[in-house]
Design an enzyme around this catalytic site. Structure first.
Site, mmCIF file in Angstrom:
data_model
loop_
_atom_site.group_PDB
_atom_site.id
_atom_site.type_symbol
_atom_site.label_atom_id
_atom_site.label_comp_id
_atom_site.label_asym_id
_atom_site.label_seq_id
_atom_site.Cartn_x
_atom_site.Cartn_y
_atom_site.Cartn_z
ATOM 1 N N SER A 49 2.905 -8.011 -5.365
ATOM 2 C CA SER A 49 3.763 -6.828 -5.447
ATOM 3 C C SER A 49 4.209 -6.585 -6.890
ATOM 4 C CB SER A 49 4.986 -6.989 -4.537
ATOM 5 O OG SER A 49 5.710 -8.169 -4.872
ATOM 6 N N ARG A 95 3.993 -12.388 -8.076
ATOM 7 C CA ARG A 95 3.239 -12.147 -6.853
ATOM 8 C C ARG A 95 2.539 -10.792 -6.917
ATOM 9 N NH1 ARG A 95 7.979 -14.164 -2.669
ATOM 10 N NH2 ARG A 95 8.101 -16.323 -3.441
ATOM 11 N N ALA A 128 0.818 -1.215 0.000
ATOM 12 C CA ALA A 128 0.000 0.000 0.000
ATOM 13 C C ALA A 128 0.851 1.265 0.000
ATOM 14 C CB ALA A 128 -0.945 -0.008 1.196
ATOM 15 N N ASP A 136 8.105 -4.021 8.475
ATOM 16 C CA ASP A 136 9.181 -3.812 9.450
ATOM 17 C C ASP A 136 10.049 -5.047 9.653
ATOM 18 O OD1 ASP A 136 8.354 -1.221 9.861
ATOM 19 O OD2 ASP A 136 7.221 -1.656 11.684
ATOM 20 N N HIS A 164 9.380 4.419 8.111
ATOM 21 C CA HIS A 164 9.266 4.150 9.550
ATOM 22 C C HIS A 164 10.657 3.775 10.025
ATOM 23 C CE1 HIS A 164 7.712 3.123 13.413
ATOM 24 N NE2 HIS A 164 7.768 1.813 13.264
ATOM 25 N N GLU A 168 0.185 11.546 16.506
ATOM 26 C CA GLU A 168 0.155 10.115 16.823
ATOM 27 C C GLU A 168 -0.942 9.740 17.815
ATOM 28 O OE1 GLU A 168 1.703 8.187 15.063
ATOM 29 O OE2 GLU A 168 3.418 9.266 14.245
#
Length: 494
Positions: free
Chosen positions: A78, A76, A47, A108, A132, A389
């Site tokens: 992706s 796949r 995403a 992650d 991130h 946040e």
């Protein structure tokens, strides 16, 4: 590798936690120009990967996708995402050596493997980007000193990054440069151009740090953004069913109620959300939220403490090493809850009815936002970071619950967020069930007060309004929302 944050001394930790500055529009006058004529290669096409890439391409950047050879050979999802949108797709070995900026947008838990794989392929003086900073801050990834390391972190799911860009707007975004990896002093130029390429500069960018982004992001997603929605949905549904409210109505009130209520929060903060209630309902919601804050403050503080110390990351990474046994087990348990399996209903609920019959939800939102904000700022995180946040992202997460209940929320958020959500909800749910819900009646969840009069004591109402409006999250929220006056409407109920 060792936790990077824990290698810093206290002064350095506080300095990194306190990095947060709202950037002027003039700082983005050249928009994405710094990256034009350079090769941007994104690793990962989920995403965030796909939608950031689409935006950057539309902003005039040369974007391609590097995927593992197996993903290409097996075509796949992706691979399909990138190929069907007309992007160049090739293996790491083909594309990474050409890249001026490699952006790692994989999950992650894959970051260490991905970075260790691509780093030897990257040319001298290139840049590595993250959305991130967990891999850098919590895992302590050591990156080649000739590489510039930057972060651009949109504060919403990837689909919203694209939709807001198509509207000519963007989503608020944190940007940062890793202080250990800026050999040529061009980190901020790269980060600003990348952020502008996604459209983030139009909604406002915060000059932050890897540390501030990670610690605040983990706290928000574990508590108010996901954990509180999950725990609140489970115990509120149980209460309504036990007290005779029709399951279809009870489920719908919750599934779409979070979204509708937080839509008001998005536009006018806690003050406006509370103002959507009648005066008696507002006083009741305030009283409930004060009880919730007292009950749940130790749990919020524990999560913040475990995030700061690195205990949360240590625990989660141990589960990664154990094939995610805990994560998958908790996911299965969530799927078996009564709320997740309530019968579909075509009952109509008006926008105002979500407020009138969902007083408890309003109370939970106020308590959760304020507790998360207070825990973060007490730990050295600046108000701006704490706002984004805690309050800002909540309507976006509530929107995922409206789509397919808790399942959708847990699918859309990262595995890191999902794991933290379960840690919180697994404690919060029995805590609420045993210590709070026995005193709750359906007048605040399911049926409404049904008051014949809107009369309340003037002094009481004034005191309640003052307490709501004078919380620090309301002050910083009013300032930051002024930069986002073009926000679109998400929901008016289901």
């Amino acid at each position: 590798m060792s936790n990077y944050f824990n290698t810093l001394n206290l002064r350095e930790q506080l300095d990194q936690l306190g990095r947060c500055r709202f950037m002027d529009r003039e700082e983005f006058a050249t928009e994405a120009d710094y990256l034009k004529g350079k090769k941007v290669v994104i690793v990962g096409c989920g995403a965030q990967g796909l939608n950031q890439g689409l935006n950057m391409r539309d902003s005039g950047l040369d974007v391609a996708y590097a995927l593992r050879q197996a993903a290409i050979d097996e075509q796949r999802q992706s691979y399909k995402n990138a190929k069907e949108n007309g992007f160049e797709v090739a293996s790491y070995e083909t594309l990474i050596p050409q890249a001026d900026l490699v952006i790692n947008l994989t999950p992650d838990k894959q970051h260490t493997n991905v970075v260790e794989t691509v780093m030897p392929l990257m040319k001298e003086g290139a840049a590595l980007g993250y959305s991130h900073g967990f891999n850098v801050v919590e895992e302590g990834m050591q990156i080649r000193k000739d590489l510039t390391v930057v972060m651009v972190a949109p504060k919403c799911p990837g689909t919203e990054v694209r939709e807001e860009y198509k509207r000519g707007f963007g989503v608020p975004t944190l940007i940062a440069v890793h202080p250990e990896n800026d050999p040529k002093g061009e980190g901020w130029d790269i980060a600003k151009a990348w952020a502008a390429g996604t459209g983030g500069h139009r909604a406002g960018c915060l000059e932050s740090s890897f540390v501030a982004e990670v610690k605040s992001d983990l706290m928000g997603e574990q508590t108010i953004l996901c954990g509180m929605l999950q725990a609140g949905s489970i115990v509120s549904y149980e209460k309504m069913i036990a007290d005779g409210i029709e399951p279809g109505y009870a489920g719908k009130l919750l599934q779409y109620g979070w979204e509708t209520i937080t839509e008001a929060l998005k536009f006018g903060g806690v003050t406006h959300m509370m103002d959507r209630l009648s005066n008696p309902a507002k006083v009741k919601a305030f009283e409930l939220s004060e009880e919730l804050k007292e009950l749940m403050r130790p749990l919020y503080n524990k999560h913040m403490d475990d995030i700061i110390s690195g205990e949360f990351s240590r625990t989660m990474m141990a589960d990664w090493a154990n094939d995610d046994v805990n994560l998958f087990g908790w996911r299965e348990e969530t799927g078996q809850t009564a709320f997740e399996n309530y019968p579909e209903s075509d009952v109509e609920i008006s926008e105002q009815e979500y407020f009138d019959n969902g007083i408890l939800l309003v109370a939970m939102v106020r308590a959760g936002v304020e507790l998360a904000f207070e825990a973060m700022t007490a730990s050295g995180i600046i108000d701006e970071s704490a706002y984004y946040e805690s309050l800002h992202e909540l309507p976006l997460i509530a929107n995922t619950v409206a789509r397919k209940r808790l399942y959708e929320m847990n699918v859309v958020i990262s595995d890191t967020a999902e794991y933290g959500n379960y840690l919180f909800a697994n404690v919060a749910t029995p805590l609420l069930r045993e210590k709070f819900m026995p005193s709750v009646e359906t007048d605040v969840i399911g049926r409404g007060l049904g008051e014949a009069s809107n009369q309340v004591d003037n002094a009481t109402l004034i005191a309640v309004n003052d307490a709501i409006r004078n919380h620090p999250v309301e002050y910083i929220g009013e300032e930051l929302r002024s930069y986002m006056s073009d926000m679109k409407r998400i929901a008016v109920g289901g």
